[in-house]
Design an enzyme around this catalytic site. Sequence first.
Site, mmCIF file in Angstrom:
data_model
loop_
_atom_site.group_PDB
_atom_site.id
_atom_site.type_symbol
_atom_site.label_atom_id
_atom_site.label_comp_id
_atom_site.label_asym_id
_atom_site.label_seq_id
_atom_site.Cartn_x
_atom_site.Cartn_y
_atom_site.Cartn_z
ATOM 1 N N ASP A 24 35.306 10.060 -35.825
ATOM 2 C CA ASP A 24 33.558 9.542 -35.817
ATOM 3 C C ASP A 24 32.961 9.727 -34.554
ATOM 4 O O ASP A 24 33.541 10.151 -33.454
ATOM 5 C CB ASP A 24 33.752 7.906 -36.195
ATOM 6 C CG ASP A 24 34.360 7.251 -35.012
ATOM 7 O OD1 ASP A 24 35.424 7.603 -34.846
ATOM 8 O OD2 ASP A 24 33.823 6.240 -34.573
ATOM 9 N N GLU A 25 31.558 9.929 -34.592
ATOM 10 C CA GLU A 25 30.729 10.126 -33.274
ATOM 11 C C GLU A 25 31.342 11.232 -32.420
ATOM 12 O O GLU A 25 31.306 10.940 -31.615
ATOM 13 C CB GLU A 25 30.618 8.636 -32.650
ATOM 14 C CG GLU A 25 30.074 7.623 -33.663
ATOM 15 C CD GLU A 25 29.921 6.179 -32.909
ATOM 16 O OE1 GLU A 25 30.688 6.029 -32.035
ATOM 17 O OE2 GLU A 25 29.053 5.464 -33.372
ATOM 18 N N VAL A 26 31.560 12.392 -33.288
ATOM 19 C CA VAL A 26 32.013 13.516 -32.444
ATOM 20 C C VAL A 26 30.655 14.224 -32.142
ATOM 21 O O VAL A 26 29.907 14.915 -32.549
ATOM 22 C CB VAL A 26 32.957 14.447 -33.314
ATOM 23 C CG1 VAL A 26 33.230 15.731 -32.267
ATOM 24 C CG2 VAL A 26 33.944 13.672 -33.815
#
Length: 585
Positions: free
Chosen positions: A204-206
């Site tokens: 997530d949240e790359v």
Amino acid sequence: MLRLLRKVKKMRSLLSPLSRKTKMFMYLLLLILGTYLINIFILYEMNFVAHKERNMLVKQEYVLVHIDLKGAPPTTKYLTSMLSKLKTLGANGLLMEYEDMFPYKGRIANLSTPHRYDEEPLKKFLTTATKMDIEIIPLVQTFGHMEHVLKLEEYETYREMLMHPDVICPSKNESLDLIREMLRQVITFHESVAPLKHIHIGCDEVYDINFCHRCKARKQDDMDIYLRHVKNVRDIVRSLTPTTTVLIWDDMLRKIRPGMWQFYEHFDNIEPVVWDYKAHITISHLSLRFYHDHFSHTWIATAFKGADGVETVLPDIRKRLSNILSWMYFIQGYKFGGESETHNFKGIVLTGWARYSHFEPLCELLPVSMPSLIMQLLVVKRFNKGIPASSLDEDWSVFFWKHLLEDFYTALECNDDLRIHIDSFNGCKFNGTFPLYNIIRNYTTFVDRMLNKFKDNDFDLYMQYGNIHMRKTLEFLSDSEGIYGSLRYLEVVSKKAMQRYFSANVYKEYIGYKSYRLYKLLHQCAMKAKSVVDLRRWGRGRKIPEFPFFQPPYVTSLTTKDLKKLSTKSVSTYNTRTLGPGIFG
């Protein structure tokens, strides 16, 4: 009506000069276009828009409680003490986000913090949970949120961007080798206790994709690189444990444009977890449809803590209850267009974040967040049993009083005469949590009140004027000593209460961070007061202080032309990007 008639007359007057054949052609064209648009709308409704029936049951195979261990692990003894209650309330799994708390060994031993879990007590905890039919699902970050790894000097070259140690470069073989070793050790450890049915690989949240020269050389779209990495990690898991299903957070998948999904095949052995922690969720039916078509199963996720602010002390139970109710109302009777069967999401994850990221301070502690967790578990349990149709879409307060009140206070072991407010827990006994709950609330309330008191104090301003009121100065020094003493006392009491649940490093960090600003402010004000306490002579006039003109760093880079533009353009219309970074960089 008159306006419509006038428009029709106007249209006729425009068409009157045209030949009859031209008119017929235009009418036919409009008919075809209208039919086309109606068909598009019907197809959209059938295939993408969710159709919901007023079923009263929500069936989910898994109810997971997320235990985030980022740099602040509760003791395994405390975690073990929670299991029985969680099981009674309907939880059948724990999602364990180890980060730097897992006891890594060998060449990656440095990934573990010095106060990591020891193998023996951790294995004992896993064994106890397994005997109670509580599935343990490890979460290992493998793309974004890898600060605990990439901040280290030996893994500096693994970063996608040198200045951001949170995203690993997916184009380096060394990156996949590192991830393989991390997963191998975690999987081996868990399978020494029980077969591993699921593993969560984060992703997530790359925030940084396709920045380094290796990634750019691939000449691929950001999402192609992202999905290729997810599949590579999936393949690593499959090579280590063929029957284990891989979970990922879904937020990056939302970036795939609707027209691009047709180019992606079915993702075998990967299941997305759709998360939304707002009081009123906003989930795209279109995204869910694509997940439904490309993945075998879909999960959902709420938050019982760690979603109300970076420095929040206690969960906002009203928001957390609204969040879980919003989800239950959303998925109840959910149907995909063109399907007759109600869709059952495979599971729900009740997330409980310890920090917003590795470099952020601790937010709500797990023990003081138990009321919020119990509340969400009761809601899921209630919907699994069935809710009267008249109760669907009720406001959280109405739902609480009608369906949760008795079970909630019974689970928290509260006295009957104290069932007044949803967040009032005086007299509740559950697992010894509430002494800590009240102590932490009193301690942080005191700190906030004192900070506000000194923030609004004009003592420093009058000192700069040279008009020193000696009585007030001495009074201020006396008050400072009293506040300091009260703060020290509350710290000692809080640390003592936290020792039951955490190791020394956790409460030292938590208390130290919460007190730091007040200590700093007390020290600064006391030093200024002491510097004038020996004053015996005052001047005749009132000295007016001169304050230097404040210039933000970016102002010095503005040209004369920019400054003129600023003076003639309002702040609301001026493009602030030309001035430099905003609040969020």
